[in-house]
Design an enzyme around this catalytic site. Sequence first.
Site, PDB file in Angstrom:
ATOM      1  N   LYS A 186       0.815  -1.204   0.000  1.00 26.19           N
ATOM      2  CA  LYS A 186       0.000   0.000   0.000  1.00 26.19           C
ATOM      3  C   LYS A 186       0.863   1.274   0.000  1.00 26.19           C
ATOM      4  O   LYS A 186       2.072   1.219   0.172  1.00 26.19           O
ATOM      5  CB  LYS A 186      -0.935  -0.032   1.213  1.00 26.19           C
ATOM      6  CG  LYS A 186      -1.899  -1.244   1.215  1.00 26.19           C
ATOM      7  CD  LYS A 186      -2.708  -1.376  -0.057  1.00 26.19           C
ATOM      8  CE  LYS A 186      -4.013  -2.140   0.075  1.00 26.19           C
ATOM      9  NZ  LYS A 186      -3.931  -3.562   0.374  1.00 26.19           N
TER      10      LYS A 186
HETATM   11  C1  LIG Z   1      -5.168  -4.493   1.106  1.00 25.65           C
HETATM   12  C2  LIG Z   1      -6.626  -4.410   1.321  1.00 25.65           C
HETATM   13  C3  LIG Z   1      -7.259  -4.950   2.445  1.00 25.65           C
HETATM   14  C4  LIG Z   1      -6.555  -5.840   3.435  1.00 25.65           C
HETATM   15  O1  LIG Z   1      -5.460  -5.300   3.994  1.00 25.65           O
HETATM   16  P1  LIG Z   1      -4.337  -6.233   4.701  1.00 25.65           P
HETATM   17  O2  LIG Z   1      -3.537  -5.200   5.418  1.00 25.65           O
HETATM   18  O3  LIG Z   1      -3.578  -6.897   3.605  1.00 25.65           O
HETATM   19  O4  LIG Z   1      -5.031  -7.170   5.597  1.00 25.65           O
HETATM   20  C5  LIG Z   1      -8.611  -4.742   2.613  1.00 25.65           C
HETATM   21  N1  LIG Z   1      -9.328  -4.073   1.695  1.00 25.65           N
HETATM   22  C6  LIG Z   1      -8.774  -3.561   0.592  1.00 25.65           C
HETATM   23  C7  LIG Z   1      -9.629  -2.814  -0.368  1.00 25.65           C
HETATM   24  C8  LIG Z   1      -7.413  -3.735   0.347  1.00 25.65           C
HETATM   25  O5  LIG Z   1      -6.884  -3.275  -0.777  1.00 25.65           O
END
Ligand SMILES: *Cc1c(COP(=O)(O)O)cnc(C)c1O
Length: 401
Positions: A186
């Site tokens: 992210k």
């Molecule tokens: C990455 C993501 C998640 C989950 O996040 P993690 O930190 O990998 O558990 C949830 N929702 C969306 C839209 C995402 O892109």
Amino acid sequence: MPGTELFGKEEKKEINDVLETGILFRYNHDAQRNNIWKAREFENEVKKLLGAKYAHAVSSGSTAVACALAAAGIGAGDEVIVPPFTFIASIEAVLFAGALPVFAEIDETLCLSAKGIKAAITPKTKAVLLVQMCGGMAQMDEILKLCKEHNITLVEDAGQAFGASYKGTSVGLMGKTGCYSFDFFKIATCGEGGVMVTNDEQVYKNADCYSDHGHSHVGNNRGMEPHPILGFNFRMGELSAAIGLAQTRKVSFILQKNREYKKILTDVLSKVPGISFSTLPDPAGDSATFLNMFLPDTQAAKRTVDEFNRAGVGGFNYWYSNMYHFINQWDHIKELKVAAKLPIHLLGTPQDYKNLQLPKSQEVIGRLISFGIRCTWTEEEVKSLANQIKTCVEKASAVPA
Ligand SMILES: *Cc1c(COP(=O)(O)O)cnc(C)c1O
């Protein structure tokens, strides 16, 4: 796109502060911690960046979605309208909350549309879990109006839209609760981590208790704290928070670079016949983590993907066939395959998941190709990528249908 590109001395400094004291736990131990409170500082940095009244850091983006749902009062038997295009965690969070996912159509924003939501509303609809996909945002005016009219709770999974905004309000703060992921991919990372946000004090308190076995976090004696509600362990540790803190401070810079590079790409590609882009209801609020490009149809997109592969162009996602982001590959959800029974097995599915017809979503995702924008590119690299994309799309469209 990812904050990991900029991992460096700032992160190491914050981590070292924690290592100096050895207090890896975010609560208590006041005497030993030398006033080092990284989780708190991280939350304050997030609040400052987004303009949120409350932010609560947890162990992952997935647990942040769980927290956002629970704190908003979404639970067993509640129907929650969800998109068929999202990282699968959104749907898992609804199911593990005991709630019932109801799939609705997205549109060219890559998010649920008001029209799609409206068609999926039933008397049991409790909430919409709006996923702000691929760095952008949904048509918020229409969706907020619809939710209000039908008394539906809006929860935002802004997992991949940290830093994006709509008409001056950060996405994640448009409804009752919102959340972000800080996983390794992210715009800012903790390694693993997530943050839940709200502007409602009681909702924040629920999230705070829920994510730590119900602890009220009042007083200095953890073992004697009241526990107003039941909870579980979704806590963030100090080391993860230290990284998230340093990373969040870099987000304004990353946003600026992303936007700059995305503009170079769109300036070149908007002149190429057959290419269009996803709809951005507030272009100025785009976090620009992705260039989301549409080809005329699914076949043209597939031919373009083949051209990219032949030319060795990487860094893109064709979500239509992705195992984790689009419903076509979610057989385990359609068949409700689980390790242990969930409320949905007792309550029944609100839709026939195996025979769901979502033609608009199929059409939109079929022709979508997304490139991750990298904030560490040079201008030359961006221009060269733009030309490579252009060449491949032109080659792919030269092939007779
Ligand atoms: C990455 C993501 C998640 C989950 O996040 P993690 O930190 O990998 O558990 C949830 N929702 C969306 C839209 C995402 O892109």
